[in-house]
Scaffold this motif. Structure first.
Motif, PDB file in Angstrom:
ATOM      1  N   VAL A  15       0.846  -1.191   0.000  1.00 21.35           N
ATOM      2  CA  VAL A  15       0.000   0.000   0.000  1.00 21.35           C
ATOM      3  C   VAL A  15       0.884   1.244   0.000  1.00 21.35           C
ATOM      4  CG1 VAL A  15      -1.763   1.292   1.251  1.00 21.35           C
ATOM      5  CG2 VAL A  15      -1.819  -1.209   1.250  1.00 21.35           C
ATOM      6  N   LEU A  16       0.680   2.121  -0.973  1.00 24.73           N
ATOM      7  CA  LEU A  16       1.422   3.372  -1.064  1.00 24.73           C
ATOM      8  C   LEU A  16       0.466   4.550  -0.938  1.00 24.73           C
ATOM      9  CD1 LEU A  16       3.771   2.545  -4.088  1.00 24.73           C
ATOM     10  CD2 LEU A  16       4.254   2.302  -1.648  1.00 24.73           C
ATOM     11  N   MET A  17       0.949   5.626  -0.327  1.00 22.46           N
ATOM     12  CA  MET A  17       0.121   6.823  -0.158  1.00 22.46           C
ATOM     13  C   MET A  17       0.497   7.880  -1.183  1.00 22.46           C
ATOM     14  SD  MET A  17      -0.230   7.282   3.957  1.00 22.46           S
ATOM     15  CE  MET A  17      -1.620   8.353   3.729  1.00 22.46           C
ATOM     16  N   ARG A  18      -0.529   8.490  -1.788  1.00 25.15           N
ATOM     17  CA  ARG A  18      -0.349   9.606  -2.709  1.00 25.15           C
ATOM     18  C   ARG A  18      -1.320  10.711  -2.317  1.00 25.15           C
ATOM     19  NH1 ARG A  18       3.445   6.996  -3.305  1.00 25.15           N
ATOM     20  NH2 ARG A  18       4.362   6.142  -5.217  1.00 25.15           N
ATOM     21  N   VAL A  68      -4.930 -13.364  -1.237  1.00 24.75           N
ATOM     22  CA  VAL A  68      -4.578 -11.959  -1.432  1.00 24.75           C
ATOM     23  C   VAL A  68      -4.136 -11.351  -0.107  1.00 24.75           C
ATOM     24  CG1 VAL A  68      -5.388  -9.693  -2.182  1.00 24.75           C
ATOM     25  CG2 VAL A  68      -6.218 -11.745  -3.332  1.00 24.75           C
ATOM     26  N   SER A  69      -3.017 -10.612  -0.135  1.00 24.67           N
ATOM     27  CA  SER A  69      -2.525  -9.974   1.085  1.00 24.67           C
ATOM     28  C   SER A  69      -1.959  -8.605   0.762  1.00 24.67           C
ATOM     29  CB  SER A  69      -1.461 -10.843   1.765  1.00 24.67           C
ATOM     30  OG  SER A  69      -0.323 -10.971   0.934  1.00 24.67           O
ATOM     31  N   LEU A  70      -1.838  -7.780   1.790  1.00 28.56           N
ATOM     32  CA  LEU A  70      -1.323  -6.429   1.622  1.00 28.56           C
ATOM     33  C   LEU A  70      -0.213  -6.152   2.628  1.00 28.56           C
ATOM     34  CD1 LEU A  70      -4.536  -4.213   1.146  1.00 28.56           C
ATOM     35  CD2 LEU A  70      -2.969  -5.033  -0.619  1.00 28.56           C
ATOM     36  N   ALA A  71       0.763  -5.359   2.186  1.00 28.44           N
ATOM     37  CA  ALA A  71       1.822  -4.870   3.068  1.00 28.44           C
ATOM     38  C   ALA A  71       1.586  -3.391   3.322  1.00 28.44           C
ATOM     39  CB  ALA A  71       3.189  -5.081   2.431  1.00 28.44           C
ATOM     40  N   ILE A  72       1.721  -2.985   4.578  1.00 29.97           N
ATOM     41  CA  ILE A  72       1.455  -1.605   4.976  1.00 29.97           C
ATOM     42  C   ILE A  72       2.685  -1.056   5.691  1.00 29.97           C
ATOM     43  CG2 ILE A  72      -0.111  -0.076   6.239  1.00 29.97           C
ATOM     44  CD1 ILE A  72      -2.119  -2.419   6.324  1.00 29.97           C
ATOM     45  N   ASN A  73       3.131   0.115   5.273  1.00 28.73           N
ATOM     46  CA  ASN A  73       4.287   0.734   5.916  1.00 28.73           C
ATOM     47  C   ASN A  73       3.912   1.321   7.270  1.00 28.73           C
ATOM     48  OD1 ASN A  73       6.689   0.862   3.861  1.00 28.73           O
ATOM     49  ND2 ASN A  73       4.840   1.250   2.671  1.00 28.73           N
ATOM     50  N   VAL A  74       4.817   1.178   8.219  1.00 27.09           N
ATOM     51  CA  VAL A  74       4.587   1.678   9.578  1.00 27.09           C
ATOM     52  C   VAL A  74       5.641   2.729   9.908  1.00 27.09           C
ATOM     53  CG1 VAL A  74       4.526   1.050  12.018  1.00 27.09           C
ATOM     54  CG2 VAL A  74       3.568  -0.497  10.314  1.00 27.09           C
ATOM     55  N   ILE A 106       8.702  -2.237   8.161  1.00 27.68           N
ATOM     56  CA  ILE A 106       9.450  -1.363   9.061  1.00 27.68           C
ATOM     57  C   ILE A 106      10.797  -1.066   8.414  1.00 27.68           C
ATOM     58  CG2 ILE A 106      10.188  -1.035  11.460  1.00 27.68           C
ATOM     59  CD1 ILE A 106       7.264  -1.956  11.174  1.00 27.68           C
ATOM     60  N   THR A 107      11.211   0.199   8.369  1.00 34.51           N
ATOM     61  CA  THR A 107      12.514   0.515   7.777  1.00 34.51           C
ATOM     62  C   THR A 107      13.635   0.031   8.690  1.00 34.51           C
ATOM     63  OG1 THR A 107      12.623   2.705   8.799  1.00 34.51           O
ATOM     64  CG2 THR A 107      11.600   2.558   6.614  1.00 34.51           C
ATOM     65  N   GLU A 108      14.753  -0.330   8.080  1.00 32.84           N
ATOM     66  CA  GLU A 108      15.872  -0.830   8.872  1.00 32.84           C
ATOM     67  C   GLU A 108      16.404   0.251   9.814  1.00 32.84           C
ATOM     68  OE1 GLU A 108      19.165  -2.125   6.544  1.00 32.84           O
ATOM     69  OE2 GLU A 108      19.819  -0.111   6.083  1.00 32.84           O
ATOM     70  N   GLY A 109      16.311   1.520   9.404  1.00 29.56           N
ATOM     71  CA  GLY A 109      16.755   2.610  10.268  1.00 29.56           C
ATOM     72  C   GLY A 109      15.943   2.683  11.539  1.00 29.56           C
ATOM     73  N   CYS A 110      14.656   2.423  11.426  1.00 32.19           N
ATOM     74  CA  CYS A 110      13.770   2.422  12.598  1.00 32.19           C
ATOM     75  C   CYS A 110      14.194   1.359  13.594  1.00 32.19           C
ATOM     76  CB  CYS A 110      12.330   2.191  12.136  1.00 32.19           C
ATOM     77  SG  CYS A 110      11.139   1.978  13.457  1.00 32.19           S
ATOM     78  N   VAL A 111      14.613   0.214  13.089  1.00 39.45           N
ATOM     79  CA  VAL A 111      15.043  -0.886  13.956  1.00 39.45           C
ATOM     80  C   VAL A 111      16.292  -0.499  14.735  1.00 39.45           C
ATOM     81  CG1 VAL A 111      15.924  -3.241  13.965  1.00 39.45           C
ATOM     82  CG2 VAL A 111      14.031  -2.625  12.452  1.00 39.45           C
ATOM     83  N   ILE A 112      17.256   0.094  14.055  1.00 43.95           N
ATOM     84  CA  ILE A 112      18.530   0.427  14.680  1.00 43.95           C
ATOM     85  C   ILE A 112      18.375   1.540  15.712  1.00 43.95           C
ATOM     86  CG2 ILE A 112      20.840   1.364  14.229  1.00 43.95           C
ATOM     87  CD1 ILE A 112      20.708   0.000  11.501  1.00 43.95           C
ATOM     88  N   ASP A 113      17.515   2.516  15.410  1.00 42.72           N
ATOM     89  CA  ASP A 113      17.375   3.681  16.285  1.00 42.72           C
ATOM     90  C   ASP A 113      16.941   3.311  17.695  1.00 42.72           C
ATOM     91  OD1 ASP A 113      18.194   5.333  14.277  1.00 42.72           O
ATOM     92  OD2 ASP A 113      16.180   5.932  13.664  1.00 42.72           O
ATOM     93  N   ASP A 114      16.069   2.340  17.833  1.00 45.73           N
ATOM     94  CA  ASP A 114      15.589   1.963  19.160  1.00 45.73           C
ATOM     95  C   ASP A 114      15.216   0.483  19.143  1.00 45.73           C
ATOM     96  OD1 ASP A 114      14.546   1.745  21.682  1.00 45.73           O
ATOM     97  OD2 ASP A 114      13.242   3.490  21.539  1.00 45.73           O
ATOM     98  N   LEU A 115      16.224  -0.364  19.155  1.00 44.36           N
ATOM     99  CA  LEU A 115      16.005  -1.798  19.013  1.00 44.36           C
ATOM    100  C   LEU A 115      15.137  -2.355  20.140  1.00 44.36           C
ATOM    101  CD1 LEU A 115      16.634  -4.406  17.486  1.00 44.36           C
ATOM    102  CD2 LEU A 115      18.681  -4.650  18.906  1.00 44.36           C
TER     103      LEU A 115
END
Length: 242
Positions: A15-18, A68-74, A106-115
């Motif tokens: 899912v992308l937002m525009r 059918v499945s969807l991926a959603i960015n958090v 989840i972006t990899e940067g988000c993981v590193i910032d507060d594991l």
């Protein structure tokens, strides 16, 4: 759309937002998402996105089958509290939707910032039955040491890793190692930013599971995604090599 490399079938999408502003026209996601992160609006936007995506997913599965499945960015901000867990608990109960058809990116940067905090929330989401994906892998400094501590189901290879695939043997070897290691960890691999058929064939040989990119499709509306679901398996557009 996400294309299954083993059979060319499309059953998944991200899912992308525009945003089309009344006077500014189309506003880049890089602009309005970044701004909404800064002023806190991203949490309300995210809540709306979850509700809308799941409502659409319920309809799609009724019409096109339960694969059918969807991926959603958090957003990183949404992982700072347990509110996101409460939201999905409610939405799953309200709709009766199978949680495994929802993938949270989840972006990899988000993981590193507060594991520690991120890991806690991700495990709670995983306990609900949701799938967890690490997005943009390769664009920063995340490693498999981090991934081993998290409930990761999917690893998304950043476009930066794909761009040199055809000309850089070292990159090919590295991707092979990443994909093989993911296989041993039972993690699916998705390659982003795939732009030509040669990259597709190389990734298939390396054992990559899914592909996203302009070689198959640009971002499209839900209506056009439904056309893809009807016309299976997915084939290269006529202009894919241009």
């Amino acid at each position: 759309p996400k294309v299954n490399l083993s059979n060319g079938i499309v059953e998944r999408a991200e899912v992308l937002m525009r945003w089309e502003h009344s006077s500014l026209g189309w506003v880049s996601p890089e602009e309005f998402i970044s701004l909404s992160e800064l002023d806190g609006q991203i949490e309300k936007i995210g809540t709306w996105l979850f509700k809308k995506s799941i409502a659409d997913l319920v309809t799609l599965r009724k019409q096109y089958g339960d694969k059918v499945s969807l991926a959603i960015n958090v957003s990183p901000r949404q992982l700072q509290t347990s509110q996101i867990v409460e939201e999905f608990t409610y939405l799953l109960q309200e709709t009766g939707l199978s949680p495994e058809c929802i993938e949270l990116e989840i972006t990899e940067g988000c993981v590193i910032d507060d594991l520690e905090q991120t890991g806690k929330i991700l495990w709670e989401l995983k306990d609900l039955g949701l799938r967890i994906a690490i997005d943009d892998f390769g664009s920063g400094y995340a490693s498999f040491a981090y991934l081993s501590k998290l409930p990761v189901d999917v690893l998304k290879l950043d476009k930066v890793l794909i761009d040199d695939l055809e000309t850089n043997n070292d990159m090919t070897d590295m991707l092979k190692s990443i994909i093989d290691l993911c296989g041993r960890m039972r993690i699916e691999v998705v390659a982003e930013g795939v732009e030509n058929e040669r990259q597709v064939n190389m990734l298939k040989e390396l054992g990559c599971h899914y592909i996203q990119g302009y070689v198959y499709s640009r971002p499209i509306t839900r209506e056009n995604f439904e056309k893809i679901l009807i016309n299976q398996p997915f084939i290269y557009p006529k202009d894919a090599h241009q």
